[in-house]
Design a protein around this motif. Sequence first.
Motif, PDB file in Angstrom:
ATOM      1  N   THR A  34       0.849  -1.190   0.000  1.00 47.86           N
ATOM      2  CA  THR A  34       0.000   0.000   0.000  1.00 47.86           C
ATOM      3  C   THR A  34       0.886   1.241   0.000  1.00 47.86           C
ATOM      4  N   PRO A  35       0.634   2.187  -0.893  1.00 47.27           N
ATOM      5  CA  PRO A  35       1.431   3.420  -0.875  1.00 47.27           C
ATOM      6  C   PRO A  35       1.275   4.141   0.466  1.00 47.27           C
ATOM      7  N   LEU A  36       2.374   4.620   1.029  1.00 49.69           N
ATOM      8  CA  LEU A  36       2.316   5.315   2.309  1.00 49.69           C
ATOM      9  C   LEU A  36       1.506   6.604   2.218  1.00 49.69           C
ATOM     10  N   LYS A  37       1.271   7.074   1.024  1.00 51.06           N
ATOM     11  CA  LYS A  37       0.415   8.247   0.833  1.00 51.06           C
ATOM     12  C   LYS A  37      -0.944   8.023   1.496  1.00 51.06           C
ATOM     13  N   LYS A  38      -1.446   6.792   1.450  1.00 55.97           N
ATOM     14  CA  LYS A  38      -2.748   6.488   2.062  1.00 55.97           C
ATOM     15  C   LYS A  38      -2.681   6.638   3.579  1.00 55.97           C
ATOM     16  N   VAL A  39      -1.568   6.257   4.187  1.00 61.95           N
ATOM     17  CA  VAL A  39      -1.397   6.424   5.628  1.00 61.95           C
ATOM     18  C   VAL A  39      -1.350   7.911   5.967  1.00 61.95           C
ATOM     19  N   ILE A  40      -0.592   8.657   5.181  1.00 61.80           N
ATOM     20  CA  ILE A  40      -0.461  10.095   5.416  1.00 61.80           C
ATOM     21  C   ILE A  40      -1.821  10.777   5.302  1.00 61.80           C
ATOM     22  N   GLU A  41      -2.580  10.444   4.258  1.00 61.19           N
ATOM     23  CA  GLU A  41      -3.902  11.047   4.074  1.00 61.19           C
ATOM     24  C   GLU A  41      -4.846  10.664   5.216  1.00 61.19           C
ATOM     25  N   ALA A  42      -4.815   9.405   5.638  1.00 58.85           N
ATOM     26  CA  ALA A  42      -5.677   8.960   6.735  1.00 58.85           C
ATOM     27  C   ALA A  42      -5.306   9.688   8.024  1.00 58.85           C
ATOM     28  N   TYR A  43      -4.017   9.859   8.267  1.00 58.42           N
ATOM     29  CA  TYR A  43      -3.572  10.573   9.460  1.00 58.42           C
ATOM     30  C   TYR A  43      -4.026  12.029   9.411  1.00 58.42           C
ATOM     31  N   CYS A  44      -3.823  12.675   8.278  1.00 62.81           N
ATOM     32  CA  CYS A  44      -4.209  14.082   8.151  1.00 62.81           C
ATOM     33  C   CYS A  44      -5.715  14.258   8.278  1.00 62.81           C
ATOM     34  N   ASN A  45      -6.480  13.305   7.767  1.00 61.99           N
ATOM     35  CA  ASN A  45      -7.932  13.393   7.839  1.00 61.99           C
ATOM     36  C   ASN A  45      -8.473  13.041   9.217  1.00 61.99           C
TER      37      ASN A  45
END
Length: 79
Positions: A34-45
Amino acid sequence: MAENKPSTGKGPFLTIIVRTPTGEEIFFKIREKTPLKKVIEAYCNSFDGQRIKDIDSPYSLDMQENDVIDALVEFHGGC
């Protein structure tokens, strides 16, 4: 040594921990590809806040007396 596994698009899961500036730890369970971008977006959201733009004002952000702005450092790049 890593095994050469065929890609099924459904790799094993990993638990990733994001530590906030206050030391709180938030856990995310993701697949290994899974691209870490998804983790970053989930954290920011996960925050009710938003980024403040140059044109924002207390009125446009519906701020009240004694509201707090949390300032966080943004890093770019690696190592």
